[in-house]
Design a protein around this motif. Structure first.
Motif, PDB file in Angstrom:
ATOM      1  N   ILE A 313       0.855  -1.194   0.000  1.00 44.95           N
ATOM      2  CA  ILE A 313       0.000   0.000   0.000  1.00 44.95           C
ATOM      3  C   ILE A 313       0.884   1.235   0.000  1.00 44.95           C
ATOM      4  O   ILE A 313       1.962   1.246   0.602  1.00 44.95           O
ATOM      5  N   THR A 314       0.449   2.258  -0.700  1.00 52.34           N
ATOM      6  CA  THR A 314       1.138   3.542  -0.678  1.00 52.34           C
ATOM      7  C   THR A 314       0.114   4.643  -0.868  1.00 52.34           C
ATOM      8  O   THR A 314      -1.004   4.401  -1.334  1.00 52.34           O
ATOM      9  N   TRP A 315       0.488   5.853  -0.501  1.00 51.60           N
ATOM     10  CA  TRP A 315      -0.406   7.012  -0.577  1.00 51.60           C
ATOM     11  C   TRP A 315       0.181   8.019  -1.541  1.00 51.60           C
ATOM     12  O   TRP A 315       1.378   8.337  -1.490  1.00 51.60           O
ATOM     13  N   VAL A 316      -0.673   8.524  -2.453  1.00 54.59           N
ATOM     14  CA  VAL A 316      -0.253   9.512  -3.451  1.00 54.59           C
ATOM     15  C   VAL A 316      -1.045  10.789  -3.219  1.00 54.59           C
ATOM     16  O   VAL A 316      -2.281  10.765  -3.218  1.00 54.59           O
ATOM     17  N   PRO A 317      -0.382  11.938  -3.018  1.00 53.44           N
ATOM     18  CA  PRO A 317      -1.115  13.173  -2.738  1.00 53.44           C
ATOM     19  C   PRO A 317      -1.966  13.627  -3.920  1.00 53.44           C
ATOM     20  O   PRO A 317      -1.598  13.449  -5.082  1.00 53.44           O
ATOM     21  N   ASP A 318      -3.111  14.218  -3.601  1.00 60.03           N
ATOM     22  CA  ASP A 318      -4.018  14.717  -4.635  1.00 60.03           C
ATOM     23  C   ASP A 318      -3.315  15.654  -5.615  1.00 60.03           C
ATOM     24  O   ASP A 318      -3.539  15.590  -6.826  1.00 60.03           O
ATOM     25  N   ALA A 319      -2.472  16.537  -5.089  1.00 63.03           N
ATOM     26  CA  ALA A 319      -1.820  17.539  -5.947  1.00 63.03           C
ATOM     27  C   ALA A 319      -0.962  16.876  -7.011  1.00 63.03           C
ATOM     28  O   ALA A 319      -0.882  17.361  -8.156  1.00 63.03           O
ATOM     29  N   ALA A 320      -0.296  15.765  -6.659  1.00 64.42           N
ATOM     30  CA  ALA A 320       0.532  15.066  -7.636  1.00 64.42           C
ATOM     31  C   ALA A 320      -0.322  14.459  -8.741  1.00 64.42           C
ATOM     32  O   ALA A 320       0.072  14.433  -9.919  1.00 64.42           O
ATOM     33  N   LEU A 321      -1.500  13.990  -8.397  1.00 68.45           N
ATOM     34  CA  LEU A 321      -2.379  13.370  -9.381  1.00 68.45           C
ATOM     35  C   LEU A 321      -3.034  14.396 -10.289  1.00 68.45           C
ATOM     36  O   LEU A 321      -3.058  14.240 -11.516  1.00 68.45           O
ATOM     37  N   THR A 322      -3.558  15.455  -9.707  1.00 70.51           N
ATOM     38  CA  THR A 322      -4.194  16.480 -10.543  1.00 70.51           C
ATOM     39  C   THR A 322      -3.160  17.168 -11.430  1.00 70.51           C
ATOM     40  O   THR A 322      -3.456  17.497 -12.581  1.00 70.51           O
ATOM     41  N   GLY A 323      -1.965  17.363 -10.906  1.00 79.14           N
ATOM     42  CA  GLY A 323      -0.919  18.001 -11.695  1.00 79.14           C
ATOM     43  C   GLY A 323      -0.479  17.169 -12.885  1.00 79.14           C
ATOM     44  O   GLY A 323      -0.016  17.701 -13.896  1.00 79.14           O
ATOM     45  N   ALA A 324      -0.632  15.831 -12.775  1.00 79.81           N
ATOM     46  CA  ALA A 324      -0.234  14.935 -13.866  1.00 79.81           C
ATOM     47  C   ALA A 324      -1.374  14.644 -14.827  1.00 79.81           C
ATOM     48  O   ALA A 324      -1.190  13.924 -15.815  1.00 79.81           O
TER      49      ALA A 324
END
Length: 472
Positions: A313-324
Motif C-alpha cells: 500500500i502507498t499514498w499519493v497526494p491529490d496535488a501530484a495526481l491532478t498536476g499529472a
C-alpha cells in the motif's frame, strides 16, 4: 476448476437471427427494444485458472446503458449457468466482472457464452483450448481478438503485451547490497516497508507493526521506547482478530495522521479473504494497537485466494495526481478531489499479489470508499507498491515469483498510470522472497544516489532487511 465434464454440443442461435421481429397486425413490424443495445455487450475477458476465481468480464461498447437483469453466462455445458442479478446494469464504456466459480468451473478446453434472460438467445461467446495465462483478454476492448494478457477484471484490458511485458534493464543504482538488521531480530514474515524520515515502518504478516530507528551503522533496529522494542500487536476495530498485515504507509500528515496497514485476511479465519485497509493511532500506549477505522474493500475487487490478496500500500497526494492529469476511472473525467469528502488529501494504491494489479482508492474519513483506478503492472504478482515523489512515479515490486523485478509507472497522456520502466534486481541481490521495498527521501541523495531497503519474508540467513542504492 473443472477437470473433465460430459459435453453436450448444440448449435447456438445467433443473436441476429433470434432477434428477427414478429409481424404485427396492420403490416407494422417492430424490433425488440433491447436488440440493438444488447448487441453492444461483449465478453471482454475470461480468467480460468490461477489466483483469481474463474471469472467472465462483460464490456459495453455502445452508447446506451444496458439492463443485464436475468442474463445468463454459461460454459460449454448447457446445464451450467450463472444468472446475473436483477437490477444489474452496464453503462457505456463500463466493465463488469462476474465470479462464476460458485456455479461452474471454466476448464482448460472450454467456452464462455452470454445469453439474454431466458437463456435461448446467444449474445456473445469465446472458446479456448488451454487455460488462461493468466487472462484471455479482448484487444482492443469490445472489438478485438482475444489474446493472453495480464488480469484486469473490472477495468480496461492490458493490451500492450502478454502479461510478461518488456524485458528488464539493469538496476538504476549501485549493484552492492548489504544486510540492514542484526541477526534474527524479526524472524520470518516481515513484509511491507515505508520510510518516513528517520523512521522505517515495517508490517509483519503475523499481525505486528514495527517502528524502526537507525542503528548508527547504516542499518535499522526496533525503537526501544514506548513499547516498540518487540513490535506492537495489531487488531481489527473492536479489538478482535489478527490482521495479516502485508503493507504499510502514512499520508502527508506523517505518523501523526495515522499509520495505514493493508491486510489480506484475518489470521484467525485464514481461509477467507478480507481485503482491508486499517488505520492505527500509533500514539496509543501499550503493546496492542486497535484499528480506529477499517475500509473493507473485498466486495469491490475480483476474488483472489485468501493468501493472494493485498501485499502493498502507498499514498499519493491529490496535488501530484491532478498536476499529472490523472483521470478518475469511476467518472471517466479528470480526478477532482473536491468531489469527495474528507479523505486524507490523497489516493491510496494497493497492490494485489494474485493478479499483479494495482488499485487506487479514495478512502473517506466516514468509511466510504471509491475505486478510482485499476492498473495492470504486467507482472505475475505485486508484493509491494511505493510512491516516489521525487520521480513522480509508482514502484511496483515482485519477489522471487518474478525474479525480483521492479517496475515504475507514471501517468500517461490518457490520464492513466502505465509502465514507464522495467528493472532487474541489483546485481548483488540474491533472488530472495522480498515482499517489502522502501525508498529514502530526496534529502538523502548523495552523489546522485539514495538508499533503498527491502524486507525478505523468508529471513534468509537470519536477516530480514537489506539495503542498496537507487539513482535519485
Amino acid at each position: 476448476m473443472t477437470v473433465s465434464r460430459v459435453r453436450r454440443r448444440r448449435r447456438d442461435l445467433p443473436l441476429a437471427l433470434a432477434a428477427v421481429p414478429a409481424l404485427l397486425l396492420g403490416g407494422l413490424a417492430a424490433a425488440p427494444a433491447q436488440a440493438a443495445p444488447a448487441d453492444d455487450i461483449r465478453i471482454n475477458e475470461v480468467v480460468t485458472t490461477g489466483s483469481v476465481e474463474d471469472s467472465v468480464e462483460l464490456y459495453n461498447k455502445g452508447t446506451a446503458t444496458v439492463d443485464l437483469s436475468g442474463w445468463i453466462i454459461k460454459d460449454d455445458d448447457n446445464g451450467s449457468k450463472y444468472t446475473i442479478a436483477a437490477g444489474t446494469t452496464l453503462a457505456p464504456g463500463a466493465f463488469r466482472a462476474f465470479d462464476v466459480h460458485g456455479r461452474f468451473g471454466l476448464g482448460s478446453s472450454d467456452k464462455a457464452r452470454l445469453y439474454l434472460a431466458g437463456g435461448s438467445t446467444l449474445v456473445d461467446s469465446h472458446s479456448w483450448s488451454t487455460h488462461s495465462s493468466p487472462s484471455w483478454s479482448r484487444c482492443p476492448d469490445g472489438t478485438g481478438a482475444f489474446k493472453a494478457a495480464a488480469v484486469t477484471l473490472g477495468a480496461a484490458n492490458s493490451c500492450g503485451g502478454s502479461g510478461g511485458g518488456p524485458g528488464p534493464v539493469a538496476w538504476p543504482g549501485g549493484g552492492a547490497v548489504a544486510t540492514a538488521d542484526a541477526a534474527d531480530v524479526f524472524g520470518g514474515d516481515l513484509s511491507g516497508l515505508h520510510q518516513d524520515g528517520n523512521v522505517l515502518w515495517a508490517a509483519q504478516n503475523s499481525g505486528k507493526l514495527w517502528r524502526l530507528v537507525r542503528d548508527g551503522s547504516g542499518g535499522w533496529t526496533p525503537d526501544p521506547s514506548a513499547g516498540w522494542a518487540s513490535g506492537r500487536t495489531l487488531r481489527f476495530p473492536g479489538g478482535s482478530g489478527t490482521p495479516d498485515a502485508e503493507g504499510v504507509t502514512v499520508t502527508g500528515a506523517g505518523a501523526a495522521g495515522g499509520v495505514y496497514a493493508a491486510s489480506e485476511r484475518n489470521g484467525d479465519a485464514s481461509g477467507t479473504s478480507r481485503l482491508s485497509v486499517l488505520r492505527y493511532d500509533v500514539s496509543d500506549t501499550g503493546t496492542t494497537l486497535t484499528a480506529t477505522r477499517e475500509w473493507n474493500l473485498t466486495a469491490s475487487l475480483p476474488s483472489t485466494g485468501s493468501n493472494l490478496g493485498f501485499e502493498g500500500i502507498t499514498w499519493v497526494p491529490d496535488a501530484a495526481l491532478t498536476g499529472a492529469g490523472f483521470k478518475d476511472a469511476s467518472t471517466g473525467a479528470p480526478y477532482d478531489p473536491a468531489g469527495y469528502g474528507a479523505h486524507g488529501g490523497g489516493v491510496f494504491f494497493v497492490g494485489v499479489e494474485g493478479t499483479g494489479a494495482l488499485h487506487g482508492y479514495v478512502l473517506q474519513d466516514t468509511g466510504a470508499f471509491t475505486r478510482v483506478a485499476t492498473v495492470a503492472t504486467g507482472m505475475a504478482g505485486v508484493m509491494e507498491v511505493q510512491w516516489e515523489p521525487q520521480g513522480s512515479r509508482l514502484w511496483a515490486v515482485c519477489d522471487d515469483t518474478c525474479g525480483g523485478q521492479h517496475r515504475t509507472l507514471k501517468v500517461d497522456a490518457s490520464g492513466a498510470f502505465a509502465v514507464s520502466a522495467v528493472y532487474a534486481r541489483p546485481a548483488g541481490m540474491p533472488d530472495l522472497n522480498n515482499e517489502g521495498f522502501a525508498l529514502a527521501g530526496a534529502d538523502e541523495c548523495v552523489a546522485g544516489v539514495k538508499p533503498v531497503h527491502w524486507s525478505d519474508d523468508s529471513n534468509t540467513g537470519g536477516h530480514a532487511l537489506r539495503r542498496g542504492t537507487v539513482s535519485c
